[in-house]
Every structure is written in structure tokens, then in C-alpha cells.
Design a protein around this motif. Structure first.
Motif, short mmCIF file in Angstrom:
data_model
loop_
_atom_site.label_atom_id
_atom_site.label_comp_id
_atom_site.label_asym_id
_atom_site.label_seq_id
_atom_site.Cartn_x
_atom_site.Cartn_y
_atom_site.Cartn_z
N UNK A 160 0.84 -1.19 0.00
CA UNK A 160 0.00 0.00 0.00
C UNK A 160 0.87 1.24 0.00
N UNK A 161 0.24 2.37 -0.25
CA UNK A 161 0.91 3.67 -0.17
C UNK A 161 -0.04 4.65 0.50
N UNK A 162 0.50 5.64 1.14
CA UNK A 162 -0.34 6.61 1.85
C UNK A 162 0.39 7.92 1.98
N UNK A 163 -0.38 8.98 2.29
CA UNK A 163 0.17 10.32 2.47
C UNK A 163 0.13 10.69 3.96
N UNK A 165 1.24 19.59 4.63
CA UNK A 165 1.21 21.01 4.93
C UNK A 165 0.85 21.76 3.65
N UNK A 166 0.85 23.08 3.73
CA UNK A 166 0.53 23.88 2.55
C UNK A 166 1.59 23.71 1.47
N UNK A 167 2.82 23.39 1.86
CA UNK A 167 3.92 23.35 0.90
C UNK A 167 4.42 21.94 0.58
N UNK A 168 4.37 21.04 1.55
CA UNK A 168 4.97 19.72 1.35
C UNK A 168 4.06 18.62 1.90
N UNK A 169 4.43 17.38 1.56
CA UNK A 169 3.76 16.21 2.13
C UNK A 169 4.74 15.04 2.08
N UNK A 170 4.37 13.95 2.74
CA UNK A 170 5.19 12.74 2.76
C UNK A 170 4.45 11.61 2.07
N UNK A 171 5.20 10.75 1.41
CA UNK A 171 4.65 9.55 0.77
C UNK A 171 5.27 8.34 1.46
N UNK A 172 4.42 7.48 2.00
CA UNK A 172 4.89 6.26 2.68
C UNK A 172 4.51 5.05 1.85
N UNK A 173 5.48 4.20 1.60
CA UNK A 173 5.26 2.97 0.84
C UNK A 173 5.48 1.79 1.77
#
Length: 426
Positions: free
Chosen positions: A268-271, A275-283
Motif C-alpha cells: 500500500x501507499x499513503x500520504x 502542509x501547505x507546501x509539502x507532504x510525505x509519501x509512505x510505501x
């Protein structure tokens, strides 16, 4: 006949057979053009002897590890077989001065046969390589943030994807947009095209290359402004790297560890950390690939639509909301929260100017505690004009409507003006 000059490689290779060594020297003295051939044969014998000695030393050294710097290693199983395949079979491709980054940061001669790919040192001996039948993914992608166009080749075999508990290094080397050294003028294509055209017919899978149909970055290429970017900048802990979204895989590089998430390894993948400028992607990987969750952070929000589209098209996000992966709520909490409004619903009601308590309690004429208050507005005005430090009631904390919340003191001034005018009329 003059004595033949000694040849170090011959002496080492045939040290245990002096008569054969002398016979070869005499032949070379009569046929000087054969010297190169016998040197290659001698080097092959030397490499084979060394590899066989490593194999005889036992299981602990059968898997030979080449140390380059702390934390860097490549595991080569049965190197004698690899040496034999690279030294005895005709070379389909031989390109000198190729810059390798993994497992060693050094220039080697790239040699490709129908069975193996290897790096040869200046002594024409094998430093490391891979058997082609063990290769399960190869990617060729542009090197990010370079003014001159360069290409990275990443070659992965089993357990070299960076996500397994028993990990070995992949091969990573860089080429430029130039013709191979020593190629004939009539030969067309650059090094990248030559390598891909040679690899594809003999690999179990084709070399994966980026394309706008698969994924394209939504950030402008500041280094080569007229070209499309295929990478997304991200961080793995404190390390800065680049995510590439390719056919059948996601790759992160190009600092160790180099990650390759083939689709079959992704559960799976998730966010997160949005924030308004960035985000993280988890695999998250499947159990077969270690069952790890690897987070790539500080991704620019501009890239989210492209990444989300890629994940949805390849059905890599569906599993993140599967029922089996949702947090289980204890039965005591289920009973306690039955009928309670969610935080989202409460926020929506507040913005819409809905006072649920008023509608449920005070405004229902059928309720026992309903009490019609014809002077409610006068009471409210009196409360507003009183001591500002007085503790407001729960109803007064909730704005009557969005306009009153936003305008605040301006509405109070209008109310005071109306009261003054009413007083003058009286």
C-alpha cells in the motif's frame, strides 16, 4: 635462439607447469602478434584460480564481499562462474571508462556477454558483476539537476532492492550523451542507446525508461528548461534524493541505500505530514519483501496531482484503505460515541451558522423544557453591552452565523447605533 623476455602474467598463470610456460614463451617469440591472446588466457587462469580458492575456503567466504567504504558491499555468489562467463564468452559490448557509483565509486571497463555483465579493472580482471538471468529490474533514467545530460543505469537482482532484510548492492553506473569510445564513425547512437539496444534482447525484462505517458514532474526543469523532468525531489530521513515513477516500479536514488519498489512488492501507499507546501509519501512493502514502511518526506505539494494519478492508475493506493488495515475501535468507545457528531460535521455546522443545540433543545416546542422568550434579542443586547470580561455561556461561544463571526465589532457598532436612535425617538 635468444631467450624470450619474461611475461609476469604468464609466469603467475603457469607457475606450476614450467615446461608449458617455456613452450608458450618460445611460441610468442616466433609469433609476437599472439602475445595479447596469451596474456588474456593467463589472466583468466589467474582469476579462476583465485575464485576457486575463495570457494574452497568454506561457506563464510563463498559469498565474497567487496568493501569500498563503510556500509558499502556487493555480494557475488560463485564468482568463478561469473569470471568464466565474462572471460571465455565473446563480448557483445566492451566500453572503457564507465563511471560506477555502486558498489564502488570508480571507473571500470563495462563488459557485456550473452550471460553476464561485469566491471573489469585496469589489469583486465573482473571486479564485480551480475548474471543476466538473475536480473529482475533495470532502469535507465536521466541524472537530475545536471546541466549536461547524463543517464544512470540501475541494475537490480534478487535481494538488491534495498527493502529486503538480506540485502546486497545493485549496480549503478553513469553514461553521457556521447558515442562509445572506439566505435566506428558509421555507428549511430550514443552510449545509452547502445547499451539498451544490447541489453534488451538478452535480458528477462526490457530496460525501463521514463516517459510522459507514465509520469512527468509538474515542476519546471531549471537545469534544462526545454526538457521534461521525470523525477520528484524528496528526503529519506536526512538524505536528499529523487523518486522516479516508472513502468512497474518506483525507484529512489541515487545515494545508498538505493530503493526499487517493483509493483509486486508494494502492499500500500499513503500520504502524511501534509502542509501547505509539502507532504510525505509512505510505501509499505509486502511480507515477502520485509513488510517495511518507508517514508519519503518533504515532497513539494505541486507534485501531488501527478503522484496521486500515478498511484491510482496503477492501483497502488487502494490497499491503504482496506478494512483489514483500519484501526479497530474498542466496544466501550463505540457505545460512548454513539450519536455524537464527528469533528468534521461539527466544523461544517459551525461554518454554516448552525447551532445544533438551539435547534435540538430550545427551538423545539414539543420539548418539556421549551420556553418561549420574546425578549431574547433584548437580553442578548444587554449581555453584549455588559462587562466584557464576563464568562460567556456555551451558546454565546458559538457564533449565530458566519457573517457575525467574521465582522465581529462592526456588527456591535451597528447594534449600538440602532439602540441610540431608538432612545432618541422615545
Amino acid at each position: 635462439m635468444a631467450a624470450a623476455a619474461p611475461i609476469p602474467a604468464l609466469e603467475e598463470a603457469f607457475a606450476d607447469s614450467p615446461p608449458l610456460h617455456q613452450e608458450i614463451l618460445e611460441y610468442v617469440s616466433r609469433n609476437p602478434q599472439s602475445l595479447g591472446l596469451f596474456q588474456r588466457i593467463s589472466q583468466y587462469i589467474i582469476d579462476t584460480k583465485q575464485a576457486n580458492a575463495d570457494d574452497r575456503d568454506g561457506p563464510a567466504t563463498k559469498r565474497r564481499k567487496l568493501e569500498t567504504h563503510p556500509g558499502s558491499q556487493i555480494e557475488i555468489v560463485s564468482k568463478s562462474t561469473l569470471v568464466a562467463e565474462l572471460s571465455s564468452q565473446p563480448s557483445l559490448l566492451r566500453i572503457p571508462d564507465i563511471s560506477f557509483s555502486i558498489p564502488q565509486r570508480k571507473k571500470f571497463t563495462l563488459v557485456l556477454t550473452t550471460a553476464a555483465l561485469g566491471a573489469f579493472n585496469s589489469n583486465n580482471s573482473v571486479e564485480f558483476g551480475v548474471h543476466l538471468n538473475e536480473v529482475d529490474y533495470v532502469a535507465c533514467v536521466p541524472v537530475p539537476e545536471k546541466a549536461a545530460k547524463q543517464w544512470n543505469f540501475a541494475i537490480f537482482v534478487k535481494n538488491s532492492h534495498g527493502i529486503s532484510d538480506i540485502a546486497t548492492d545493485p549496480l549503478l553506473f553513469t553514461v553521457t550523451d556521447t558515442s562509445p569510445k572506439g566505435s566506428a564513425p558509421a555507428e549511430s547512437g550514443d552510449i545509452r542507446q547502445t547499451i539498451i539496444a544490447t541489453l534488451n534482447p538478452i535480458l528477462p525484462i526490457n530496460v525501463a525508461e521514463p516517459s510522459v505517458e507514465i509520469f512527468r514532474s509538474l515542476t519546471a526543469n531549471s537545469y534544462r528548461k526545454n526538457e521534461v523532468s521525470y523525477h520528484v525531489k524528496s528526503h529519506l530521513g536526512t538524505k536528499e534524493g529523487f523518486l522516479f515513477f516508472l513502468k512497474n516500479a518506483i525507484i529512489w536514488g541515487f545515494k545508498k541505500p538505493l530503493f526499487c519498489f517493483v509493483f509486486d512488492s508494494i502492499e500500500s501507499s499513503s500520504y502524511s505530514s501534509i502542509t501547505q507546501r509539502t507532504f510525505s509519501l509512505t510505501i509499505k512493502t509486502t511480507v515477502e519483501f520485509g513488510g517495511k514502511e518507508i517514508e519519503f518526506s518533504m515532497i513539494d505539494q505541486v507534485e501531488h496531482p501527478a503522484i496521486d494519478d500515478f498511484l491510482r492508475r496503477n492501483q497502488l493506493k487502494d490497499a491503504s484503505m482496506a478494512e483489514a488495515r483500519r484501526a479497530k475501535i474498542p466496544s466501550s468507545l463505540i457505545k460512548e460515541n454513539t450519536g455524537a457528531k464527528s469533528e468534521l460535521q461539527a466544523a461544517e455546522n459551525e461554518i454554516a451558522g448552525i447551532d445544533q443545540n438551539d435547534s435540538d433543545d430550545d427551538d423545539d416546542e414539543d420539548d418539556d423544557d421549551y420556553e418561549e422568550d420574546s425578549d431574547r434579542s433584548d437580553h442578548t443586547d444587554a449581555s453584549d453591552s455588559g462587562d466584557s470580561d464576563a464568562e460567556p455561556t456555551s451558546k454565546e461561544r458559538i457564533p449565530r452565523n458566519l457573517a457575525e463571526e467574521e465582522l465581529g465589532s462592526e456588527l456591535e457598532e451597528v447594534d449600538n447605533t440602532d439602540d441610540d436612535e431608538s432612545g432618541e425617538e422615545n
